[in-house]
Design a protein around this motif. Structure first.
Motif, PDB file in Angstrom:
ATOM      1  N   LYS A   1      31.428 100.073  60.894  1.00 40.86           N
ATOM      2  CA  LYS A   1      30.987 100.084  59.452  1.00 40.86           C
ATOM      3  C   LYS A   1      32.345 100.567  58.932  1.00 40.86           C
ATOM      4  CE  LYS A   1      29.134 104.369  58.532  1.00 40.86           C
ATOM      5  NZ  LYS A   1      30.277 105.728  57.393  1.00 40.86           N
ATOM      6  N   ASN A   2      33.566 101.499  59.682  1.00 42.43           N
ATOM      7  CA  ASN A   2      34.710 102.013  59.233  1.00 42.43           C
ATOM      8  C   ASN A   2      35.517 101.428  59.421  1.00 42.43           C
ATOM      9  OD1 ASN A   2      33.502 104.236  57.753  1.00 42.43           O
ATOM     10  ND2 ASN A   2      32.929 105.350  60.061  1.00 42.43           N
ATOM     11  N   GLU A   3      35.089 100.223  60.781  1.00 40.47           N
ATOM     12  CA  GLU A   3      36.380  99.561  61.340  1.00 40.47           C
ATOM     13  C   GLU A   3      36.452  97.596  61.053  1.00 40.47           C
ATOM     14  OE1 GLU A   3      36.123  99.179  65.969  1.00 40.47           O
ATOM     15  OE2 GLU A   3      36.623 101.049  66.478  1.00 40.47           O
ATOM     16  N   ILE A   4      35.595  97.638  60.506  1.00 46.65           N
ATOM     17  CA  ILE A   4      35.509  96.212  59.352  1.00 46.65           C
ATOM     18  C   ILE A   4      36.458  96.147  58.491  1.00 46.65           C
ATOM     19  CG2 ILE A   4      33.475  96.367  58.124  1.00 46.65           C
ATOM     20  CD1 ILE A   4      32.438  93.668  59.530  1.00 46.65           C
ATOM     21  N   VAL A   5      36.287  97.445  57.597  1.00 47.41           N
ATOM     22  CA  VAL A   5      36.719  96.676  56.620  1.00 47.41           C
ATOM     23  C   VAL A   5      38.587  97.072  56.449  1.00 47.41           C
ATOM     24  CG1 VAL A   5      35.057  97.922  55.261  1.00 47.41           C
ATOM     25  CG2 VAL A   5      36.363  99.394  55.912  1.00 47.41           C
ATOM     26  N   ARG A   6      38.726  97.331  57.574  1.00 45.91           N
ATOM     27  CA  ARG A   6      40.752  96.644  58.008  1.00 45.91           C
ATOM     28  C   ARG A   6      40.522  95.921  58.385  1.00 45.91           C
ATOM     29  NH1 ARG A   6      40.476 100.763  62.912  1.00 45.91           N
ATOM     30  NH2 ARG A   6      39.986 103.001  61.972  1.00 45.91           N
ATOM     31  N   ILE A   7      39.742  95.029  58.489  1.00 43.11           N
ATOM     32  CA  ILE A   7      40.625  93.915  58.587  1.00 43.11           C
ATOM     33  C   ILE A   7      39.253  92.536  57.098  1.00 43.11           C
ATOM     34  CG2 ILE A   7      39.235  91.357  59.780  1.00 43.11           C
ATOM     35  CD1 ILE A   7      39.028  93.128  61.972  1.00 43.11           C
ATOM     36  N   ALA A   8      38.677  93.155  56.807  1.00 39.71           N
ATOM     37  CA  ALA A   8      37.561  92.298  55.588  1.00 39.71           C
ATOM     38  C   ALA A   8      37.259  93.653  54.662  1.00 39.71           C
ATOM     39  CB  ALA A   8      36.639  92.508  56.410  1.00 39.71           C
ATOM     40  N   PRO A   9      37.809  94.016  53.552  1.00 41.11           N
ATOM     41  CA  PRO A   9      38.107  95.512  52.629  1.00 41.11           C
ATOM     42  C   PRO A   9      36.197  95.442  52.423  1.00 41.11           C
ATOM     43  CG  PRO A   9      39.942  93.982  52.038  1.00 41.11           C
ATOM     44  CD  PRO A   9      39.296  93.286  53.382  1.00 41.11           C
TER      45      PRO A   9
END
Length: 271
Positions: A181-189
């Motif tokens: 959940k903390n990594e995915i937003v680096r790719i898809a905000p």
């Protein structure tokens, strides 16, 4: 009256293990909601490719071995080619459960490794490929992005004689969900990661186990709703959690679809 929209129209969804009970119900519901569905299977597509079944024409079955890196690459290549767009929603539903009861003290290394290879390594390979392919995609693709794992009450409460399965599910629920959940937003905000975790469900995988009435009685002893779920109970929650409209601010969550289960009963409940 305003019609409730899931916001899933034309969204590309990949459901793994889609020929099983929960998987096929989930694939059909996404298709009913207007999604373009890639339905992964391992050995047999079952009803997915039967022209006489109720499977939607929006569902495209594709075979792949989830423990093979090359198969996972091919799965995403074919999914993108057939639907004309990248996968936006990933439902990690596949899994194996050894029906024979085996205590950890007697479990073979091959059983332990095989369960983890399918349930956990497969999830890793799928998520890695999914996230890598989203890099650089336009906003209209990224706005609907999410991953939903199908966990289990075994991952929360444990499962005696099935430590291989319980640990693989716990890793998804309490390792990958809060991390990704903390990594995915680096790719898809707006990207989100959650898990939907059923208890016992009437599926082909669980069929032999839930034939035992005494076992079911123990399983439901701490369950207020006192019933075994059906695949649709789980599929509906998966679609709600995946919806960018209904659950756009929900991430890092484990949704228990277990009838309110509070734990395990090791012995038969009192009469």
């Amino acid at each position: 009256m305003t019609t409730l929209s899931f916001g899933l129209q034309n969204t590309h969804v990949l459901v793994t293990g889609a020929s099983g009970g929960i998987g096929i119900e989930t694939a059909r519901l996404f298709a009913h909601l207007g999604s373009r569905v890639t339905a992964h299977y391992n050995t047999s597509p079952r009803d997915l490719s039967d022209p006489n079944s109720s499977a939607s024409p929006n569902i495209t079955p594709i075979q792949a071995n989830v423990t093979s890196e090359s198969d996972i690459t091919r799965l995403f290549d074919e999914a993108e080619s057939k639907h004309g767009c990248p996968v936006q929603i990933l439902i990690v539903n596949h899994g194996i459960f050894e029906t024979q009861n085996v205590e950890l003290a007697d479990m073979t290394l091959s059983q332990w490794r095989n369960t983890h290879a399918v349930n956990l390594d497969g999830a890793f390979l799928l998520c890695r490929e999914f996230l890598k392919r989203l890099r650089g995609q336009p906003g209209e693709v990224l706005d609907s992005v999410s991953i939903t794992f199908i966990g289990s009450t075994a991952g929360k409460f444990g499962e005696a004689d099935h430590s291989d399965y319980a640990t693989s599910k716990a890793a998804l629920m309490y390792g990958l969900v809060p991390t990704l959940k903390n990594e995915i937003v680096r790719i898809a905000p707006r990207g989100r990661v959650n898990a939907v975790n059923p208890g016992w469900v009437r599926t082909p995988m669980a069929e032999e186990v839930i034939k035992d009435e005494k076992f079911v009685a123990r399983a439901l002893a701490s369950t207020p709703l006192r019933k075994v779920a059906v695949p649709g109970d789980v599929a509906r929650q998966v679609c709600v959690v995946s919806s960018p409209v209904l659950s756009g601010h929900v991430t890092g969550v484990n949704v228990m679809v277990d009838g309110g289960m509070e734990g395990r009963c090791l012995y038969p409940p009192p009469a």
